[in-house]
Design a protein around this motif. Sequence first.
Motif, PDB file in Angstrom:
ATOM      1  N   LEU A  69       6.842  30.032 -11.302  1.00  0.00           N
ATOM      2  CA  LEU A  69       6.249  28.938 -10.516  1.00  0.00           C
ATOM      3  C   LEU A  69       5.063  29.434  -9.682  1.00  0.00           C
ATOM      4  O   LEU A  69       4.051  28.749  -9.534  1.00  0.00           O
ATOM      5  N   ARG A  70       5.188  30.659  -9.161  1.00  0.00           N
ATOM      6  CA  ARG A  70       4.111  31.230  -8.337  1.00  0.00           C
ATOM      7  C   ARG A  70       2.859  31.471  -9.195  1.00  0.00           C
ATOM      8  O   ARG A  70       1.744  31.148  -8.803  1.00  0.00           O
ATOM      9  N   ALA A  71       3.069  32.010 -10.378  1.00  0.00           N
ATOM     10  CA  ALA A  71       1.926  32.265 -11.270  1.00  0.00           C
ATOM     11  C   ALA A  71       1.268  30.943 -11.667  1.00  0.00           C
ATOM     12  O   ALA A  71       0.027  30.836 -11.710  1.00  0.00           O
ATOM     13  N   GLN A  72       2.088  29.934 -11.916  1.00  0.00           N
ATOM     14  CA  GLN A  72       1.534  28.615 -12.275  1.00  0.00           C
ATOM     15  C   GLN A  72       0.764  28.006 -11.117  1.00  0.00           C
ATOM     16  O   GLN A  72      -0.279  27.385 -11.306  1.00  0.00           O
ATOM     17  N   MET A  73       1.283  28.193  -9.913  1.00  0.00           N
ATOM     18  CA  MET A  73       0.595  27.660  -8.730  1.00  0.00           C
ATOM     19  C   MET A  73      -0.803  28.278  -8.634  1.00  0.00           C
ATOM     20  O   MET A  73      -1.800  27.589  -8.386  1.00  0.00           O
ATOM     21  N   LEU A  88      -6.565  35.777  -4.936  1.00  0.00           N
ATOM     22  CA  LEU A  88      -5.631  35.375  -5.997  1.00  0.00           C
ATOM     23  C   LEU A  88      -4.471  36.368  -6.083  1.00  0.00           C
ATOM     24  O   LEU A  88      -3.301  35.976  -6.193  1.00  0.00           O
ATOM     25  N   ASP A  89      -4.781  37.650  -6.007  1.00  0.00           N
ATOM     26  CA  ASP A  89      -3.705  38.661  -6.065  1.00  0.00           C
ATOM     27  C   ASP A  89      -2.762  38.531  -4.874  1.00  0.00           C
ATOM     28  O   ASP A  89      -1.550  38.722  -5.009  1.00  0.00           O
ATOM     29  N   ALA A  90      -3.315  38.226  -3.720  1.00  0.00           N
ATOM     30  CA  ALA A  90      -2.470  38.072  -2.528  1.00  0.00           C
ATOM     31  C   ALA A  90      -1.497  36.901  -2.719  1.00  0.00           C
ATOM     32  O   ALA A  90      -0.307  37.005  -2.410  1.00  0.00           O
ATOM     33  N   PHE A  91      -1.989  35.793  -3.283  1.00  0.00           N
ATOM     34  CA  PHE A  91      -1.110  34.640  -3.533  1.00  0.00           C
ATOM     35  C   PHE A  91      -0.074  34.951  -4.606  1.00  0.00           C
ATOM     36  O   PHE A  91       1.032  34.398  -4.594  1.00  0.00           O
ATOM     37  N   ARG A  92      -0.421  35.835  -5.547  1.00  0.00           N
ATOM     38  CA  ARG A  92       0.549  36.222  -6.585  1.00  0.00           C
ATOM     39  C   ARG A  92       1.654  37.091  -5.996  1.00  0.00           C
ATOM     40  O   ARG A  92       2.734  37.216  -6.566  1.00  0.00           O
ATOM     41  N   ALA A  93       1.357  37.717  -4.843  1.00  0.00           N
ATOM     42  CA  ALA A  93       2.302  38.687  -4.280  1.00  0.00           C
ATOM     43  C   ALA A  93       3.263  38.094  -3.240  1.00  0.00           C
ATOM     44  O   ALA A  93       4.345  38.641  -3.027  1.00  0.00           O
ATOM     45  N   VAL A  94       2.866  37.018  -2.571  1.00  0.00           N
ATOM     46  CA  VAL A  94       3.693  36.540  -1.438  1.00  0.00           C
ATOM     47  C   VAL A  94       4.698  35.475  -1.888  1.00  0.00           C
ATOM     48  O   VAL A  94       4.317  34.439  -2.437  1.00  0.00           O
ATOM     49  N   PRO A  95       6.009  35.729  -1.672  1.00  0.00           N
ATOM     50  CA  PRO A  95       7.056  34.794  -2.093  1.00  0.00           C
ATOM     51  C   PRO A  95       7.166  33.586  -1.160  1.00  0.00           C
ATOM     52  O   PRO A  95       7.941  33.589  -0.206  1.00  0.00           O
ATOM     53  N   ARG A  96       6.386  32.551  -1.449  1.00  0.00           N
ATOM     54  CA  ARG A  96       6.348  31.354  -0.589  1.00  0.00           C
ATOM     55  C   ARG A  96       7.739  30.723  -0.431  1.00  0.00           C
ATOM     56  O   ARG A  96       8.041  30.120   0.599  1.00  0.00           O
ATOM     57  N   ALA A 117      -5.684  29.055   0.646  1.00  0.00           N
ATOM     58  CA  ALA A 117      -6.563  29.883  -0.195  1.00  0.00           C
ATOM     59  C   ALA A 117      -8.032  29.632   0.123  1.00  0.00           C
ATOM     60  O   ALA A 117      -8.826  30.576   0.242  1.00  0.00           O
ATOM     61  N   LEU A 118      -8.396  28.356   0.275  1.00  0.00           N
ATOM     62  CA  LEU A 118      -9.790  28.023   0.591  1.00  0.00           C
ATOM     63  C   LEU A 118     -10.183  28.641   1.933  1.00  0.00           C
ATOM     64  O   LEU A 118     -11.267  29.212   2.089  1.00  0.00           O
ATOM     65  N   THR A 119      -9.274  28.526   2.898  1.00  0.00           N
ATOM     66  CA  THR A 119      -9.537  29.089   4.229  1.00  0.00           C
ATOM     67  C   THR A 119      -9.756  30.597   4.126  1.00  0.00           C
ATOM     68  O   THR A 119     -10.738  31.138   4.649  1.00  0.00           O
ATOM     69  N   ILE A 120      -8.847  31.267   3.421  1.00  0.00           N
ATOM     70  CA  ILE A 120      -8.921  32.737   3.368  1.00  0.00           C
ATOM     71  C   ILE A 120     -10.110  33.185   2.519  1.00  0.00           C
ATOM     72  O   ILE A 120     -10.828  34.110   2.896  1.00  0.00           O
ATOM     73  N   GLU A 121     -10.366  32.508   1.408  1.00  0.00           N
ATOM     74  CA  GLU A 121     -11.527  32.894   0.599  1.00  0.00           C
ATOM     75  C   GLU A 121     -12.820  32.740   1.418  1.00  0.00           C
ATOM     76  O   GLU A 121     -13.730  33.574   1.324  1.00  0.00           O
ATOM     77  N   SER A 122     -12.870  31.694   2.241  1.00  0.00           N
ATOM     78  CA  SER A 122     -14.073  31.441   3.042  1.00  0.00           C
ATOM     79  C   SER A 122     -14.277  32.477   4.142  1.00  0.00           C
ATOM     80  O   SER A 122     -15.352  32.544   4.752  1.00  0.00           O
ATOM     81  N   MET A 123     -13.250  33.278   4.427  1.00  0.00           N
ATOM     82  CA  MET A 123     -13.400  34.341   5.433  1.00  0.00           C
ATOM     83  C   MET A 123     -14.102  35.556   4.848  1.00  0.00           C
ATOM     84  O   MET A 123     -14.450  36.482   5.580  1.00  0.00           O
ATOM     85  N   ALA A 159       1.154  36.363   6.033  1.00  0.00           N
ATOM     86  CA  ALA A 159       1.572  37.301   4.978  1.00  0.00           C
ATOM     87  C   ALA A 159       0.480  37.441   3.920  1.00  0.00           C
ATOM     88  O   ALA A 159       0.181  38.552   3.463  1.00  0.00           O
ATOM     89  N   VAL A 160      -0.129  36.312   3.544  1.00  0.00           N
ATOM     90  CA  VAL A 160      -1.222  36.379   2.558  1.00  0.00           C
ATOM     91  C   VAL A 160      -2.365  37.222   3.134  1.00  0.00           C
ATOM     92  O   VAL A 160      -2.915  38.097   2.452  1.00  0.00           O
ATOM     93  N   LEU A 161      -2.686  37.001   4.405  1.00  0.00           N
ATOM     94  CA  LEU A 161      -3.752  37.791   5.045  1.00  0.00           C
ATOM     95  C   LEU A 161      -3.408  39.277   5.094  1.00  0.00           C
ATOM     96  O   LEU A 161      -4.272  40.135   4.915  1.00  0.00           O
TER      97      LEU A 161
END
Length: 227
Positions: free
Chosen positions: A6-10, A26-34, A67-73, A93-95
């Motif tokens: 589900l995380r990879a699909q997200m 993208l890698d950070a989102f793949r790593a954090v268990p939401r 993701a948009l917020t963090i990418e924009s940083m 955690a993503v940060l």
Amino acid sequence: MDFDVLRAQMVDRQLISRGIRDRRVLDAFRAVPRELFVPDELREFAYEDSALPISCGQTISQPYIVALTIESMNLRGGERVLEIGTGTGYAAAVLCQIAEKVYSVERIPSLAESARDRLSRLGYQNVLVSCADGTLGWPEYAPYDAIAASAGGPRIPRALSSQLAPGGHLVIPIGLESSSQVLVRVTRDGDQFRQEPLADVLFVPLVGVEGWEDGELELNGGSMREK
Ligand code: SAH
């Protein structure tokens, strides 16, 4: 449920398909268990394309908006980052996956405490959580290479601009009404501050000295605005 799938699909369907390109993000989102950040009873919805309720009337933001917020940083690794509105600790955690050190401020004591416990249990060692009014920033460790707020106020808090390092970005939802919040990126160039709108959004209120007064406004939560 296979949360890894589900995380990879997200990441594919909600982030890449909407234009998130930064590999670090993208890698950070793949790593954090939401699924470990949302309330237990909502775990099956952890990878839905939406904000979800957490305790104290707050929300965990929609993955795309985080993701948009963090990418924009524009983080390149090695930065010291300030986050306002720890909530569950998910965005922190993503940060943590990208930045060197994350300073996160949450005004509600029970949320600050549980986020601190959760982040520590999950092994994030490069984050500090403070319970305070984040509209005043966190002066002790300023300046920050980048700042993100996950709650929206009527204007850009001066303390946040002033705690931004030269060349740094502050990403914050701003709006005088719930129906007209815009995610704004402020970039510091010497003593000048340049502003760019990024997206129309809905976030919970930023409550504090340089935000809304307690109870002044009820908003909906860290997601894209329905058009
Ligand atoms: N980033 C969070 C989203 C939390 S919602 C997550 O990933 O889960 C926004 C949070 O901002 C709420 O927990 C709310 O209590 C907090 N907040 C609102 N005003 C604040 C302020 N002035 N200082 C610190 N936190 C604030």
